[in-house]
Structures are given as C-alpha cells and as structure tokens.
Design a protein around this motif. Sequence first.
Motif, mmCIF file in Angstrom:
data_model
loop_
_atom_site.group_PDB
_atom_site.id
_atom_site.type_symbol
_atom_site.label_atom_id
_atom_site.label_comp_id
_atom_site.label_asym_id
_atom_site.label_seq_id
_atom_site.Cartn_x
_atom_site.Cartn_y
_atom_site.Cartn_z
ATOM 1 N N LEU B 207 36.727 39.873 -24.756
ATOM 2 C CA LEU B 207 37.180 38.508 -24.432
ATOM 3 C C LEU B 207 36.032 37.735 -23.765
ATOM 4 O O LEU B 207 35.866 36.531 -23.995
ATOM 5 C CB LEU B 207 38.404 38.550 -23.507
ATOM 6 C CG LEU B 207 39.669 39.206 -24.092
ATOM 7 C CD1 LEU B 207 40.802 39.186 -23.058
ATOM 8 C CD2 LEU B 207 40.124 38.522 -25.379
ATOM 9 N N PHE B 210 33.806 36.443 -26.508
ATOM 10 C CA PHE B 210 34.395 35.243 -27.111
ATOM 11 C C PHE B 210 34.166 34.035 -26.205
ATOM 12 O O PHE B 210 33.767 32.961 -26.662
ATOM 13 C CB PHE B 210 35.890 35.465 -27.337
ATOM 14 C CG PHE B 210 36.607 34.271 -27.910
ATOM 15 C CD1 PHE B 210 36.316 33.812 -29.181
ATOM 16 C CD2 PHE B 210 37.571 33.594 -27.170
ATOM 17 C CE1 PHE B 210 36.970 32.704 -29.710
ATOM 18 C CE2 PHE B 210 38.236 32.488 -27.692
ATOM 19 C CZ PHE B 210 37.929 32.048 -28.970
ATOM 20 N N ASP B 211 34.390 34.254 -24.916
ATOM 21 C CA ASP B 211 34.226 33.173 -23.951
ATOM 22 C C ASP B 211 32.770 32.695 -23.891
ATOM 23 O O ASP B 211 32.501 31.498 -23.779
ATOM 24 C CB ASP B 211 34.671 33.675 -22.576
ATOM 25 C CG ASP B 211 34.992 32.544 -21.623
ATOM 26 O OD1 ASP B 211 35.748 31.642 -22.019
ATOM 27 O OD2 ASP B 211 34.476 32.545 -20.500
ATOM 28 N N SER B 216 31.419 25.675 -30.598
ATOM 29 C CA SER B 216 32.630 24.892 -30.327
ATOM 30 C C SER B 216 33.731 25.302 -31.296
ATOM 31 O O SER B 216 34.913 25.189 -30.993
ATOM 32 C CB SER B 216 32.334 23.397 -30.443
ATOM 33 O OG SER B 216 31.875 23.110 -31.751
ATOM 34 N N ASP B 217 33.358 25.790 -32.459
ATOM 35 C CA ASP B 217 34.330 26.255 -33.445
ATOM 36 C C ASP B 217 34.297 27.779 -33.447
ATOM 37 O O ASP B 217 33.427 28.392 -34.067
ATOM 38 C CB ASP B 217 33.968 25.687 -34.821
ATOM 39 C CG ASP B 217 35.024 26.004 -35.868
ATOM 40 O OD1 ASP B 217 35.822 26.944 -35.675
ATOM 41 O OD2 ASP B 217 35.045 25.313 -36.904
ATOM 42 N N LYS B 218 35.214 28.377 -32.682
ATOM 43 C CA LYS B 218 35.275 29.843 -32.632
ATOM 44 C C LYS B 218 36.735 30.244 -32.567
ATOM 45 O O LYS B 218 37.576 29.488 -32.089
ATOM 46 C CB LYS B 218 34.492 30.391 -31.445
ATOM 47 C CG LYS B 218 34.915 29.862 -30.075
ATOM 48 C CD LYS B 218 34.009 30.405 -28.960
ATOM 49 C CE LYS B 218 34.352 29.793 -27.612
ATOM 50 N NZ LYS B 218 33.484 30.295 -26.520
ATOM 51 N N THR B 219 37.029 31.431 -33.080
ATOM 52 C CA THR B 219 38.413 31.883 -33.121
ATOM 53 C C THR B 219 38.437 33.373 -32.846
ATOM 54 O O THR B 219 37.536 34.097 -33.266
ATOM 55 C CB THR B 219 39.070 31.501 -34.471
ATOM 56 O OG1 THR B 219 40.474 31.764 -34.424
ATOM 57 C CG2 THR B 219 38.473 32.266 -35.641
ATOM 58 N N LEU B 220 39.428 33.810 -32.093
ATOM 59 C CA LEU B 220 39.562 35.224 -31.721
ATOM 60 C C LEU B 220 40.783 35.810 -32.407
ATOM 61 O O LEU B 220 41.868 35.221 -32.344
ATOM 62 C CB LEU B 220 39.738 35.345 -30.201
ATOM 63 C CG LEU B 220 40.034 36.746 -29.664
ATOM 64 C CD1 LEU B 220 38.749 37.538 -29.465
ATOM 65 C CD2 LEU B 220 40.806 36.683 -28.347
ATOM 66 N N HIS B 221 40.610 36.970 -33.044
ATOM 67 C CA HIS B 221 41.749 37.717 -33.580
ATOM 68 C C HIS B 221 41.828 39.042 -32.838
ATOM 69 O O HIS B 221 40.897 39.845 -32.900
ATOM 70 C CB HIS B 221 41.574 37.994 -35.078
ATOM 71 C CG HIS B 221 41.841 36.797 -35.938
ATOM 72 N ND1 HIS B 221 42.066 36.869 -37.292
ATOM 73 C CD2 HIS B 221 41.922 35.480 -35.632
ATOM 74 C CE1 HIS B 221 42.281 35.656 -37.777
ATOM 75 N NE2 HIS B 221 42.191 34.793 -36.803
ATOM 76 N N GLU B 240 38.629 33.894 -45.721
ATOM 77 C CA GLU B 240 38.960 32.474 -45.517
ATOM 78 C C GLU B 240 37.997 31.830 -44.530
ATOM 79 O O GLU B 240 37.630 30.661 -44.683
ATOM 80 C CB GLU B 240 40.402 32.340 -45.015
ATOM 81 C CG GLU B 240 41.396 32.607 -46.137
ATOM 82 C CD GLU B 240 42.770 33.012 -45.629
ATOM 83 O OE1 GLU B 240 43.022 32.885 -44.422
ATOM 84 O OE2 GLU B 240 43.570 33.469 -46.456
ATOM 85 N N ARG B 244 35.634 28.778 -45.566
ATOM 86 C CA ARG B 244 35.747 27.520 -44.834
ATOM 87 C C ARG B 244 34.366 27.016 -44.397
ATOM 88 O O ARG B 244 34.109 25.823 -44.402
ATOM 89 C CB ARG B 244 36.622 27.773 -43.594
ATOM 90 C CG ARG B 244 37.245 26.579 -42.985
ATOM 91 C CD ARG B 244 38.522 26.953 -42.204
ATOM 92 N NE ARG B 244 38.287 27.744 -41.015
ATOM 93 C CZ ARG B 244 38.908 28.882 -40.727
ATOM 94 N NH1 ARG B 244 39.803 29.389 -41.568
ATOM 95 N NH2 ARG B 244 38.652 29.542 -39.625
#
Lengths: 257, 257
Positions: B207, B210-211, B216-221, B240, B244
């Motif tokens: 985490l 990720f932080d 600015s465009d980031k995503t965590l799964h 995807e 994208r």
Amino acid sequence: MQFTSETTEQGVTERGFDLHVEGERVPGILWLPEGATGPRPLLLLCHGGMQHKRVDTILAKARSFVRHLGYACISIDNPGHGERASEAELAQARALRGATSLPPIDPGRMKQLAARVARAVGEWKAVLDAAQALPEVGDGPVGWWGLSMGTAIGVPFVAGEPRVRAAVLGLAGVRNEEFGRLARQITVPAMVMCQWDDEVAPRDSVLALFDALGSSDKTLHANPGRHVQVPPYERQAWEEFFARHLGRASSPPAPGA
Amino acid sequence: MQFTSETTEQGVTERGFDLHVEGERVPGILWLPEGATGPRPLLLLCHGGMQHKRVDTILAKARSFVRHLGYACISIDNPGHGERASEAELAQARALRGATSLPPIDPGRMKQLAARVARAVGEWKAVLDAAQALPEVGDGPVGWWGLSMGTAIGVPFVAGEPRVRAAVLGLAGVRNEEFGRLARQITVPAMVMCQWDDEVAPRDSVLALFDALGSSDKTLHANPGRHVQVPPYERQAWEEFFARHLGRASSPPAPGA
C-alpha cells in the motif's frame, strides 16, 4: 408493484413503478431488455446520499448491464431521496451537485441516516420480493451494487439476504462494531471500491471494511481522488465482476442459428 | 539481438534470442502476431524470483496480449534465473514450485538481489533498444509488467526510462528510502497488485508503494491470499489497463472492408 410508465430506447425498456411498503410509497424503476421473457439475473442498484433513483451514473449502469448482460436492473428512491426528499433536502442536493468535495457527515445526520438505513433494508426486501414475482425477472441470481450510502444500506441488506450472490460495495467504512459484525456475515463474492483521498469515508476505514468481509472471494479496487471521483473505467470492472458471478442472461444466437 | 529459434502457434510467432550485454549472454523471447509488420505497442514482461522467461504465467500473458491486442511482448531470463541460474538456484526453484507459501528473503539474498537488480535494469534497457530497432516492433508505446522481483527491477527501470508509458507493478513493497524516491519519480499510469495475506511483501509495504507512486492515474487491485495466489481473472484487468493506455496494434477490419 404498480407500473406507472414505460418507455423503450435502444433495446432497453424502462418501467417506472410504485411499491407501498409500511405505509410509504416507494417509487422505483425496473429496466429490462426489450421484449424480455423468462428469468434472468437481477441487479439491485442502490444510489448514494443526495442522489436519486435515476441519477446519471445509475441510469448508465442500468442501461449497460441490460444491454451487455441481459440483466434486469432495479433502482428505488431511498428514504429521504428523490421523490421522497423534502424541499430542504432537494436544495442541499442541488447545492452539492458537481462538487468535487463533500462536507463531513455530522452526528445529527448520522443518526437520521441510521434510521433511514433500517427502513431502506426492509424496502429493498419488499422490492426484491415483488420483482422476483414477475415472470420476466423470476428467481435468477441477484446482485447488489451500492457505494457510500448504498453500502451503508447494502451491508445489512446483503448480510441478511441469502438471495444476493455477489455485491459491489465501498466508499464507506467500518464506523462501529455492529457494522463490522454484519460485514463478517457477508460471504458472497464482493468487490470493494476505495477512493484513496476520500474525505467522507477515510481510506483506512474502507480497507477495514474489505478486511472484515467474510467472503473468501473478494477484491479491492483503490483509486486516487476524493469521494465522488471513482474513475469511469471501473464500470467495466463491475460488469465483469457480475458476469463472473451471476452469469449472463443469454448469449447472442450462434451464427446461422 | 541474435535470433536462435522460431515457432508459430495459433497466430503467435515466438522467437528465441540471445543478446550480449556487458559480457553476459541474456537469453530472451520475442512474441509477435504471425506475419507482423510495422510498429506496435511493446510489452516488457519481467518474471519474478525463482521463475524464468517462459514460466507458464508469462507465456500465457504473452500469447493473450499478442492475440487480443496485437502487441509485441518480450521476456528475458533475469540474472541468476532460467538459463542463467546455478545448479543450486535451479534446485531451490524446483523445490518451491507449486508451494503456496514462500520463505522470507534473508539479508544475504537481499544483498544479492540488489546487485542483480542493478544489472537487470541495464539489460532491460539494452533489450528495449534492440527490440525497437526491429521494424516489426518499432518505436510504439512501451509497457512494463512485473510483479515481486519484476517490481524490484521495474521501479528503477520505469523511473529512468521515458519510453515506458504504463506499468503493472506490485507484490513488492517500499523497503527503503531509495525505493520510495524512485517510486515517486514514476508518473506514468500504473496498476499495483496487492495480495492481502502476502508473506513476502507485507500488505502495508505494498500500500505504501501505491501511495508513493507519482502517477496521478494509478489503480490498486488487492485480493485475499498469499504471494503466489493472484487470481487468474486479473489477467483481463491487465489487458484492459494496457489497452487503455497503450492502445491496440490494430482493429479488426470493418464489416465489408
């Protein structure tokens, strides 16, 4: 469930309805593929605070779930929202429309919210009963999609409703022991949405919700931004999540069939 | 880049190659759509610790990225792995194959890993240079996919490589200040994978990665389970994500065209 209107657009039939639950009129919308017959998965779309049954994000989801997956979708005005809102509540909702940051929820509103959540859970059960009695919906698998207030309602609803087989939750955290206890009772596949800079539901409380869920199959999607800034591309992830767990109503006919 | 083999299966051409980088032979694989000509997005697939360039998960990703998106994909044996592993390293990798839980990384191995990461970053740059010189790869957008050791290598590589436009990272945490500093330098769209019960890369450290990312465009799964238990359905999410941000090599011809 008394139908009050019907329109069809691009293959999606939208029917307005009223359902009377414990002395109150609950207005809602049922979306179905045009000419649908026979049972299919049903998705319950629960709007967030200060929204209503046909807010643009709900409408867009309903249409795409119907078109892409052949589902039935239902949305209602939750207590104190949409057609059930007071003038003051409507004015507040209007004032916050388009805001990128929401005010914190004060203790008075939190208490009101708790009473409304209890009422909403009963209403959603009545809506589900009525919808499943329709032959074009039937007793197929049921999914829950609700963020923020839609999770405040969704956690107690899904915890107590064995017909729900998969749920998208999030933008709401574990605020008290009772909520954590209900979250642990949820064992169906779940997707949890977390906004990394959420000013309403702090990140750690949403991670605690993900952690608390009793589901062995659960997945967390976190994205930067504030409460109302969930990226639009997540709609595709929700579609795939429900397709994975509830299936599809029907496949297009095979070539030459 | 000297090609050493070529096979084609179900529309995917797989070419083995050797590249000599600073006195060492780096064996790798280039996957392309059969008969590919002209530039296209290139995906660098970096295997994890104790894996190799053609481990089943890398092979499956390469084939699906080529088939579904028309990409070029490259994988190499990182230092001390695959054809570059010692007998002892191969024996250790064999012993851990199929294990659901991995041993912690001891300080000696961590030091060795740091030296290898520095070397690997230079090798990946040489591989990227060589691949882009091929007309069937060219200077299209570049993506990085690497988890665990593939993130230990990926963070310094992507931070210093302006040709990379999107990265899937994760299963690795911020272990020291330098790594955090490099993560902050990454500003391209990123997806971070986190295993909630990761015994190698603790949840909080992932985490923190990720932080830390400057994107600015980031995503965590995040998903429940241990280090090696990323759910198979995430492959679709990676596809995807790259579609994208890097686009597709080509669309199927329009009907009647």
